[in-house]
Structure formats: C-alpha cells, structure tokens
Design an enzyme around this catalytic site. Structure first.
Site, PDB file in Angstrom:
ATOM      1  N   GLU A 248      35.837  40.349  36.288  1.00 26.74           N
ATOM      2  CA  GLU A 248      35.251  39.295  37.146  1.00 26.74           C
ATOM      3  C   GLU A 248      35.281  39.926  38.704  1.00 26.74           C
ATOM      4  OE1 GLU A 248      36.441  35.423  36.814  1.00 26.74           O
ATOM      5  OE2 GLU A 248      34.849  34.547  37.921  1.00 26.74           O
TER       6      GLU A 248
ATOM      7  N   ARG B 119      49.046  38.768  31.408  1.00 24.68           N
ATOM      8  CA  ARG B 119      49.100  37.337  30.765  1.00 24.68           C
ATOM      9  C   ARG B 119      48.853  37.199  29.452  1.00 24.68           C
ATOM     10  NH1 ARG B 119      47.011  36.924  35.955  1.00 24.68           N
ATOM     11  NH2 ARG B 119      44.902  36.907  34.909  1.00 24.68           N
TER      12      ARG B 119
HETATM   13  P1  AMP Z   1      36.762  39.522  31.897  1.00 24.06           P
HETATM   14  O1  AMP Z   1      36.968  40.919  31.437  1.00 24.06           O
HETATM   15  O2  AMP Z   1      35.864  39.166  33.012  1.00 24.06           O
HETATM   16  O3  AMP Z   1      36.479  38.512  30.678  1.00 24.06           O
HETATM   17  O4  AMP Z   1      38.079  39.016  32.660  1.00 24.06           O
HETATM   18  C1  AMP Z   1      39.169  38.683  31.843  1.00 24.06           C
HETATM   19  C2  AMP Z   1      40.487  39.204  32.265  1.00 24.06           C
HETATM   20  O5  AMP Z   1      40.677  39.006  33.716  1.00 24.06           O
HETATM   21  C3  AMP Z   1      41.625  38.375  31.751  1.00 24.06           C
HETATM   22  O6  AMP Z   1      42.734  39.263  31.518  1.00 24.06           O
HETATM   23  C4  AMP Z   1      42.036  37.232  32.889  1.00 24.06           C
HETATM   24  O7  AMP Z   1      43.392  37.087  32.960  1.00 24.06           O
HETATM   25  C5  AMP Z   1      41.497  38.071  34.131  1.00 24.06           C
HETATM   26  N1  AMP Z   1      40.774  37.000  34.721  1.00 24.06           N
HETATM   27  C6  AMP Z   1      39.257  37.040  35.313  1.00 24.06           C
HETATM   28  N2  AMP Z   1      38.787  35.942  35.817  1.00 24.06           N
HETATM   29  C7  AMP Z   1      39.878  35.047  35.921  1.00 24.06           C
HETATM   30  C8  AMP Z   1      39.916  33.713  36.765  1.00 24.06           C
HETATM   31  N3  AMP Z   1      38.975  33.295  37.312  1.00 24.06           N
HETATM   32  N4  AMP Z   1      41.314  33.352  36.669  1.00 24.06           N
HETATM   33  C9  AMP Z   1      42.197  34.021  35.904  1.00 24.06           C
HETATM   34  N5  AMP Z   1      42.176  34.956  35.526  1.00 24.06           N
HETATM   35  C10 AMP Z   1      40.905  35.755  35.446  1.00 24.06           C
END
Ligand code: AMP
Length: 171
Positions: free
Chosen positions: A96, A59
């Site tokens: 996550e 995205r």
């Molecule tokens: P992080 O590494 O935990 O900051 O996760 C970020 C990445 O995971 C991004 O590329 C987001 O698109 C995706 N992502 C993580 N959590 C979510 C969520 N709750 N909703 C949508 N996309 C998420």
C-alpha cells in the site's frame, strides 16, 4: 469484535502521507485480547490439518508463531530481502506504501505440505500474492490466509480469489 477494534489505533499519515496505519500494539499489550485473538485463529484452523504456519515479516511473526505452537505444527518465516542466511527463493511485491522483495528458505516447505499463511493485516493483497507464489513454487498447498485485520475497501480479496481468506475484524 468491538473490544478488539477498540484496541487497534489509527495513526494518520504513517509511514507516509495519506496512509492510515493500523497500530496493533495496544491490542498486543492487552493480555485478554491477545489471548482472544489467538483462540479465534486456533478454533478456525484446529481441524484443517495444517502442517506449517507461514508468518510474514514482521507482524505476521507475532500471531503466526503463537498459532503454530497452538496447532502443534512447524513455523516458517518469510522475510524481506537479505535477512535469511541459507539459500532462498524470492518474489517482488507491491505494498500500500511502496514495493519490496520477499524471500523464503528453499528447503522450508516440502511438496504437498498444508500451509496456512498468517499476517496482521490484509490491505491491497500484493504481499500475500507474492507469499502464495513462493509457497506454490515450493509445491506447498495453501490451505488458507489468516489476518487479524482486513481493509476490505482496498479489495485485497479480489487478488486472492483462488484462496480461502479469514479475517477477524474488517474496515
Ligand atoms: P498489502 O500487500 O497491501 O496487502 O499490505 C499488507 C502488508 O503491509 C501487511 O504486512 C501489513 O502489515 C502492512 N500494511 C499495509 N497497510 C497497512 C496499514 N494501513 N496499517 C498497518 N499495516 C499495513
């Protein structure tokens, strides 16, 4: 900001139980709001002399590519393992909802280039830490990290203290 938030849909328990997925497709379907988001990013970074926007799969490509066009700079992609055809450097990262590897072409950033990292959402920050490390390994200068959405309660910023972070909406 309320109008933007209204077009971000919560999907409970996707892609696994306990995660509330922020679905941005209603926002992308709205021409005025998609435009608005790009305008906000463009205004924020117009005078930062960005050489390269780096978009994170997948995205981050949507906003990153349009923003690179608006800033009249190059666009570089960071992808999950095995998707890039040329020589790459690689980093593992925690999500996550899981863990994976990210890759960048080793010749995609030149030393000293001013780089802006773009993704749709900042959650725990694990993805972005890996991307900043990839860029620093190529001797790029990370000027900023830009997100449409920041899940502030997950405290991703704390992992990225050395960097300038900008997000349009926060939860
Ligand atoms: P992080 O590494 O935990 O900051 O996760 C970020 C990445 O995971 C991004 O590329 C987001 O698109 C995706 N992502 C993580 N959590 C979510 C969520 N709750 N909703 C949508 N996309 C998420």
């Amino acid at each position: 900001m309320d109008a933007i938030k209204e077009k971000i849909r919560d999907i409970p328990d996707f892609p696994k139980k306990g995660i509330v997925f922020k679905d941005i497709t209603p926002l992308l379907n709205d021409p005025k709001l998609f435009h608005k988001v790009i305008d906000i990013f463009t205004e924020r970074y117009r005078n930062e002399n960005i050489d390269r926007v780096v978009g994170i799969e997948s995205r981050g490509f949507i906003f990153g590519a349009v923003l690179a066009y608006k800033l009249e700079c190059g666009f570089t992609i960071v992808r999950k393992t095995g998707k890039l055809p040329y020589r790459t450097i690689k980093k593992s990262y925690d999500l996550e909802y899981g863990s994976d590897h990210l890759e960048i072409h080793e010749d995609s950033i030149r030393p000293g280039q001013r780089v802006l990292i773009v993704d749709d959402l900042l959650a725990t920050g694990g993805t972005c830490v890996a991307v900043t490390e990839l860029i620093q390994q190529l001797q790029g200068k990370v000027v900023g990290l830009a997100f449409l959405i920041e899940l502030a309660f997950l405290k991703g910023r704390e992992k990225l203290k050395a960097h300038n972070i900008f997000s349009i909406v926060q939860y």
